[in-house]
Design a protein around this motif. Structure first.
Motif, PDB file in Angstrom:
ATOM      1  N   HIS A 216       0.850  -1.198   0.000  1.00  0.00           N
ATOM      2  CA  HIS A 216       0.000   0.000   0.000  1.00  0.00           C
ATOM      3  C   HIS A 216       0.888   1.250   0.000  1.00  0.00           C
ATOM      4  CE1 HIS A 216      -2.985   2.891   1.345  1.00  0.00           C
ATOM      5  NE2 HIS A 216      -2.221   3.163   2.385  1.00  0.00           N
ATOM      6  N   GLY A 217       1.987   1.156   0.730  1.00  0.00           N
ATOM      7  CA  GLY A 217       2.920   2.289   0.821  1.00  0.00           C
ATOM      8  C   GLY A 217       3.970   1.950   1.863  1.00  0.00           C
ATOM      9  N   VAL A 218       4.808   2.930   2.206  1.00  0.00           N
ATOM     10  CA  VAL A 218       5.798   2.707   3.265  1.00  0.00           C
ATOM     11  C   VAL A 218       5.760   3.888   4.223  1.00  0.00           C
ATOM     12  CG1 VAL A 218       7.360   1.274   1.861  1.00  0.00           C
ATOM     13  CG2 VAL A 218       7.659   3.768   1.894  1.00  0.00           C
ATOM     14  N   GLU A 219       6.127   3.624   5.472  1.00  0.00           N
ATOM     15  CA  GLU A 219       6.253   4.734   6.429  1.00  0.00           C
ATOM     16  C   GLU A 219       7.738   5.004   6.651  1.00  0.00           C
ATOM     17  OE1 GLU A 219       4.498   4.210  10.331  1.00  0.00           O
ATOM     18  OE2 GLU A 219       5.203   6.175  10.995  1.00  0.00           O
ATOM     19  N   ALA A 220       8.133   6.277   6.486  1.00  0.00           N
ATOM     20  CA  ALA A 220       9.541   6.653   6.705  1.00  0.00           C
ATOM     21  C   ALA A 220       9.757   6.860   8.198  1.00  0.00           C
ATOM     22  CB  ALA A 220       9.839   7.940   5.949  1.00  0.00           C
ATOM     23  N   LEU A 221      10.751   6.184   8.756  1.00  0.00           N
ATOM     24  CA  LEU A 221      11.057   6.310  10.184  1.00  0.00           C
ATOM     25  C   LEU A 221      12.527   6.676  10.342  1.00  0.00           C
ATOM     26  CD1 LEU A 221       8.999   3.182  11.139  1.00  0.00           C
ATOM     27  CD2 LEU A 221       8.538   5.486  12.028  1.00  0.00           C
ATOM     28  N   ALA A 222      12.780   7.713  11.120  1.00  0.00           N
ATOM     29  CA  ALA A 222      14.148   8.225  11.230  1.00  0.00           C
ATOM     30  C   ALA A 222      15.001   7.306  12.099  1.00  0.00           C
ATOM     31  CB  ALA A 222      14.103   9.623  11.833  1.00  0.00           C
ATOM     32  N   ARG A 223      16.254   7.133  11.689  1.00  0.00           N
ATOM     33  CA  ARG A 223      17.214   6.341  12.452  1.00  0.00           C
ATOM     34  C   ARG A 223      18.478   7.151  12.647  1.00  0.00           C
ATOM     35  NH1 ARG A 223      13.394   4.224  13.464  1.00  0.00           N
ATOM     36  NH2 ARG A 223      12.648   2.115  13.096  1.00  0.00           N
ATOM     37  N   TRP A 224      19.010   7.114  13.855  1.00  0.00           N
ATOM     38  CA  TRP A 224      20.256   7.831  14.130  1.00  0.00           C
ATOM     39  C   TRP A 224      21.222   6.882  14.809  1.00  0.00           C
ATOM     40  CZ3 TRP A 224      20.941  12.083  18.415  1.00  0.00           C
ATOM     41  CH2 TRP A 224      22.250  12.579  18.357  1.00  0.00           C
ATOM     42  N   LYS A 225      22.334   6.635  14.127  1.00  0.00           N
ATOM     43  CA  LYS A 225      23.365   5.801  14.744  1.00  0.00           C
ATOM     44  C   LYS A 225      24.550   6.696  15.096  1.00  0.00           C
ATOM     45  CE  LYS A 225      25.777   1.495  14.542  1.00  0.00           C
ATOM     46  NZ  LYS A 225      26.405   0.495  13.728  1.00  0.00           N
ATOM     47  N   HIS A 226      24.710   6.907  16.405  1.00  0.00           N
ATOM     48  CA  HIS A 226      25.798   7.750  16.879  1.00  0.00           C
ATOM     49  C   HIS A 226      27.031   6.870  17.078  1.00  0.00           C
ATOM     50  CE1 HIS A 226      28.108  10.174  19.771  1.00  0.00           C
ATOM     51  NE2 HIS A 226      27.521  11.203  19.183  1.00  0.00           N
ATOM     52  N   PRO A 227      28.234   7.380  16.709  1.00  0.00           N
ATOM     53  CA  PRO A 227      29.425   6.519  16.803  1.00  0.00           C
ATOM     54  C   PRO A 227      29.680   5.980  18.217  1.00  0.00           C
ATOM     55  CG  PRO A 227      29.987   8.766  16.093  1.00  0.00           C
ATOM     56  CD  PRO A 227      28.499   8.657  16.090  1.00  0.00           C
TER      57      PRO A 227
ATOM     58  N   ALA B  16       4.749   7.612   3.715  1.00  0.00           N
ATOM     59  CA  ALA B  16       4.149   8.360   4.826  1.00  0.00           C
ATOM     60  C   ALA B  16       5.271   8.961   5.668  1.00  0.00           C
ATOM     61  CB  ALA B  16       3.300   7.421   5.677  1.00  0.00           C
ATOM     62  N   ILE B  17       5.077  10.215   6.053  1.00  0.00           N
ATOM     63  CA  ILE B  17       6.095  10.941   6.831  1.00  0.00           C
ATOM     64  C   ILE B  17       5.477  11.400   8.143  1.00  0.00           C
ATOM     65  CG2 ILE B  17       7.241  13.206   6.841  1.00  0.00           C
ATOM     66  CD1 ILE B  17       7.938  12.646   3.941  1.00  0.00           C
ATOM     67  N   ASN B  18       6.236  11.272   9.218  1.00  0.00           N
ATOM     68  CA  ASN B  18       5.726  11.712  10.526  1.00  0.00           C
ATOM     69  C   ASN B  18       6.026  13.192  10.741  1.00  0.00           C
ATOM     70  OD1 ASN B  18       4.852   9.168  12.118  1.00  0.00           O
ATOM     71  ND2 ASN B  18       6.730   8.584  11.051  1.00  0.00           N
ATOM     72  N   LEU B  19       5.029  13.922  11.187  1.00  0.00           N
ATOM     73  CA  LEU B  19       5.230  15.349  11.453  1.00  0.00           C
ATOM     74  C   LEU B  19       5.068  15.623  12.946  1.00  0.00           C
ATOM     75  CD1 LEU B  19       3.150  16.970   8.583  1.00  0.00           C
ATOM     76  CD2 LEU B  19       5.591  16.458   8.621  1.00  0.00           C
ATOM     77  N   SER B  20       5.649  16.731  13.356  1.00  0.00           N
ATOM     78  CA  SER B  20       5.496  17.158  14.740  1.00  0.00           C
ATOM     79  C   SER B  20       4.475  18.313  14.777  1.00  0.00           C
ATOM     80  CB  SER B  20       6.873  17.616  15.222  1.00  0.00           C
ATOM     81  OG  SER B  20       6.751  18.567  16.210  1.00  0.00           O
TER      82      SER B  20
ATOM     83  N   VAL C 138       1.999  10.912   2.248  1.00  0.00           N
ATOM     84  CA  VAL C 138       0.968  10.943   3.294  1.00  0.00           C
ATOM     85  C   VAL C 138       1.630  11.616   4.483  1.00  0.00           C
ATOM     86  CG1 VAL C 138      -0.452   9.545   4.835  1.00  0.00           C
ATOM     87  CG2 VAL C 138      -0.039   8.785   2.493  1.00  0.00           C
ATOM     88  N   LEU C 139       0.945  12.561   5.093  1.00  0.00           N
ATOM     89  CA  LEU C 139       1.533  13.244   6.250  1.00  0.00           C
ATOM     90  C   LEU C 139       0.866  12.738   7.518  1.00  0.00           C
ATOM     91  CD1 LEU C 139       1.628  16.857   4.756  1.00  0.00           C
ATOM     92  CD2 LEU C 139       3.421  15.116   4.728  1.00  0.00           C
TER      93      LEU C 139
ATOM     94  N   HIS D 166      -4.486  20.722   2.500  1.00  0.00           N
ATOM     95  CA  HIS D 166      -5.685  20.118   1.928  1.00  0.00           C
ATOM     96  C   HIS D 166      -5.882  20.593   0.485  1.00  0.00           C
ATOM     97  CE1 HIS D 166      -9.593  18.372   1.698  1.00  0.00           C
ATOM     98  NE2 HIS D 166     -10.185  19.545   1.556  1.00  0.00           N
ATOM     99  N   ARG D 167      -5.720  21.898   0.290  1.00  0.00           N
ATOM    100  CA  ARG D 167      -5.874  22.453  -1.064  1.00  0.00           C
ATOM    101  C   ARG D 167      -4.853  21.882  -2.026  1.00  0.00           C
ATOM    102  NH1 ARG D 167      -9.325  26.872  -0.693  1.00  0.00           N
ATOM    103  NH2 ARG D 167      -9.477  27.524   1.473  1.00  0.00           N
ATOM    104  N   LEU D 168      -3.638  21.621  -1.493  1.00  0.00           N
ATOM    105  CA  LEU D 168      -2.592  21.052  -2.348  1.00  0.00           C
ATOM    106  C   LEU D 168      -2.886  19.586  -2.686  1.00  0.00           C
ATOM    107  CD1 LEU D 168       0.558  22.508  -0.543  1.00  0.00           C
ATOM    108  CD2 LEU D 168      -0.107  22.959  -2.905  1.00  0.00           C
ATOM    109  N   GLY D 169      -3.862  19.001  -1.992  1.00  0.00           N
ATOM    110  CA  GLY D 169      -4.260  17.621  -2.274  1.00  0.00           C
ATOM    111  C   GLY D 169      -3.480  16.589  -1.477  1.00  0.00           C
ATOM    112  N   LEU D 170      -2.800  17.031  -0.416  1.00  0.00           N
ATOM    113  CA  LEU D 170      -2.035  16.063   0.390  1.00  0.00           C
ATOM    114  C   LEU D 170      -2.959  15.270   1.310  1.00  0.00           C
ATOM    115  CD1 LEU D 170       0.772  18.463   0.618  1.00  0.00           C
ATOM    116  CD2 LEU D 170       1.290  16.025   0.500  1.00  0.00           C
ATOM    117  N   GLN D 171      -2.590  14.025   1.533  1.00  0.00           N
ATOM    118  CA  GLN D 171      -3.394  13.177   2.417  1.00  0.00           C
ATOM    119  C   GLN D 171      -2.849  13.299   3.838  1.00  0.00           C
ATOM    120  OE1 GLN D 171      -3.789   9.107   0.660  1.00  0.00           O
ATOM    121  NE2 GLN D 171      -2.217   9.929  -0.686  1.00  0.00           N
ATOM    122  N   LEU D 172      -3.763  13.500   4.780  1.00  0.00           N
ATOM    123  CA  LEU D 172      -3.354  13.555   6.186  1.00  0.00           C
ATOM    124  C   LEU D 172      -3.812  12.284   6.883  1.00  0.00           C
ATOM    125  CD1 LEU D 172      -4.175  17.184   7.357  1.00  0.00           C
ATOM    126  CD2 LEU D 172      -1.973  16.243   6.694  1.00  0.00           C
TER     127      LEU D 172
END
Ligand code: C2E
Ligand code: CA
Ligand code: CA
Length: 513
Positions: free
Chosen positions: A272-283, A332-336, A364-365, A387-393
């Motif tokens: 259907h789609g993928v969800e982007a999830l941030a990963r941080w690997k600190h040395p 899909a992107i996660n927003l704050s 997708v936001l 919404h006007r831009l047609g983005l899915q929330l």
């Protein structure tokens, strides 16, 4: 001639002293020991003296005015940060090692009042709170306004236990209802307390420590006080270190996006789609949880920059997949919540899509219920523009927040994400089952999709499938993967794009909430 004049004075000749605006600011008088009127010499003396008096008095007034402007806050008339530092330093010197305390007071959600009720209301609230803190102070206490909604109160000759009592009373006093226009406000504040000499002996250290304690009070739910401890200091230093490291990570490649597949429940082999999830690997620290570093990014005012990085990386990746004929229907992107406070946010989403040759239906936001509750003008304008831009929330973690359903039909939401805690409770909670059924019912009637998150077992999948939950996501299908690993996973035939991706149904949207 009054007989009671002192020192044998028998006549007086007075002239007003005017300032530059022709206002009377004083009187110049010549007294005589005999009854008489002034001669020409007296006139000349008076003229010269009046001129000198005007100059001297105006200079004194200017000095006072400059002093007032330099050391007092024009809104609340409280001493400003500079004056507070001076007076507090004097009080600490005079204490000569005797115990005292410092309270750092910060209003909770003040920005919300400013944004939703206007700056005049914000100013009225600040004046009222300043007045309430002033009324709670004892003679000899040192009070000041440090910045917008921050106040400090130094309590000389006061034990830590007494300071806690003062803080408790102060919070009660601040929280008395206050009417601005027709809105009743209940101002809340968080207070950090530190004691001297044990937590610091100079005003800089005391303010820093009380501020750190105040931050913890906010983290613990606001409208409370917190006493400073050395552990708080350590925590703050770690947070500052993480803030610097995160800032660097955004530019040195330590941050990456992983992508977790979302599959159709009726055909789990279809993507259907993928969800982007941030990963941080600190040395040194290894993987840092996104929950932790995103909170740091929000506190440090870096969330706009961080989300721009996420948006840019995800769009670049999707465009690259498309160029390689790797079919990923949408990301899909996660927003704050704070992203919506940026007036140009919706425009920046449109720009990034255009730069990568993508369209609104490619993204997708994911937002949380707190965005719905934040009725600030910038948030509403951004929601409307997206919404006007047609983005899915998509409404993430649905069911865990305030769960006021009233906004669902008023805002442009096309998808609900059932929080994984409900999915994981399915086997042992009748309530979880009932809740999921009702969410599916609501979504159906509002023409929204539902994504079941955190699907880990075949039973959970089967149950959700049976109830008609259209999209599933979870470790049962796939963990979040690095982009190359996702391609391998897809090419391994685990999931193919749907023959016709289900279109996001349009939802009724009335921005006038
Ligand atoms: P979320 O948006 O609810 O993301 C889903 C979380 O559940 C992810 O955790 C994912 O790895 C995890 N998950 C997925 N399937 C399963 C499962 O079957 N079982 C279990 N137990 N967990 C599963 P992660 O990646 O640690 O992210 C945690 C949270 O951090 C996210 O929760 C999201 O709120 C936030 N986050 C992650 N990336 C970003 C980002 O780029 N921007 C923002 N603003 N927040 C992000
Ligand atoms: Ca999410
Ligand atoms: Ca979620």
């Amino acid at each position: 001639m009054p007989a009671c004049w002192p020192a044998g004075l028998l006549a007086c000749w007075a002239s007003p002293i005017f300032n530059h605006d022709r206002q009377v600011i004083g009187v110049f008088a010549l007294y005589f020991r005999e009854p008489r009127s002034p001669n020409a010499l007296h006139h000349r003396i008076a003229q010269t003296c009046i001129h000198l008096c005007t100059v001297a008095m105006e200079r004194e007034r200017s000095r006072e005015r400059i002093h007032q402007l330099a050391y007092y806050d024009p809104l609340t008339q409280l001493p400003n940060r500079c004056m507070f530092h001076r007076s507090a330093t004097d009080a600490l010197y005079a204490a000569q090692g005797r115990a005292g305390a410092l309270l750092f007071v910060d209003l909770d959600r003040f920005k919300l009042v400013n944004d939703s009720q206007g700056h005049a209301a914000g100013d009225a609230l600040l004046c009222e709170v300043a007045q309430r803190i002033r009324a709670a102070a004892r003679p000899g206490d040192v009070l000041g306004r440090l910045s917008s909604d921050e106040f400090a109160l130094l309590l000389p000759h006061c034990s830590a236990a007494e300071a806690e009592t003062v803080a408790r009373r102060l919070l009660e006093r601040i929280a008395e209802p206050f009417t601005i226009g027709d809105a009743v406000n209940i101002p809340h504040a968080s207070v950090g307390i530190c004691a001297y000499p044990e937590d610091g002996t100079d005003i800089h250290t005391l303010l820093r420590h009380a501020d750190q304690a105040m931050y913890i009070a906010k983290q613990q739910g606001r409208q409370r006080w917190q006493r400073f401890t050395p552990a708080i200091n350590q925590f703050t230093q770690d947070r500052v270190a993480m803030e610097h490291a995160l800032r660097a990570a955004m530019h040195n490649g330590q941050l990456q996006l992983h992508y977790q597949p979302q599959v159709l429940s009726s055909q789990p082999e279809r993507l259907h789609g993928v969800e982007a999830l941030a990963r941080w690997k600190h040395p040194e620290w290894g993987y840092v949880s996104p929950l932790r570093f995103i909170a740091v990014a929000e506190d440090a005012g870096m969330i706009q920059e961080f989300t721009s990085w996420v948006m840019e990386s995800a769009c670049r990746q999707l465009a690259a997949w498309r160029a390689d004929h790797v079919e990923v229907p949408q990301v899909a992107i996660n927003l704050s919540t704070k992203n919506f406070h940026e007036p140009q946010f919706a425009q920046s989403v449109a720009d990034v899509l255009r730069r990568h040759g993508l369209t609104a239906k490619d993204l997708v936001l994911e937002i949380t219920e707190s965005v719905m509750l934040d009725a600030s003008p910038a948030t509403l304008a951004n929601l409307d523009a997206l919404h006007r831009l047609g983005l899915q929330l998509s409404l993430d973690d649905f069911g865990t927040g305030y769960s006021s359903l009233s906004y669902l039909h008023r805002l442009p939401i096309s998808e609900l994400k059932l929080d994984k805690s409900f999915v994981q409770d399915l086997s042992n909670s009748v309530a979880a089952e009932a809740l999921i059924r009702s969410v599916l019912g609501i979504a159906r009637s509002l023409h929204m999709k539902v994504v079941g998150e955190g699907v880990e077992t075949a039973e959970q999948r089967q149950w959700l499938q049976l109830q008609g939950c259209p999209v599933l996501q979870g470790y049962l299908f796939c963990r979040p993967l690095a982009p190359e690993a996702l391609v391998t996973w897809l090419r391994g035939g685990h999931a193919q794009p749907p023959l016709a991706a289900p279109a996001a149904p349009a939802t009724a949207y009335d921005p006038g909430i």
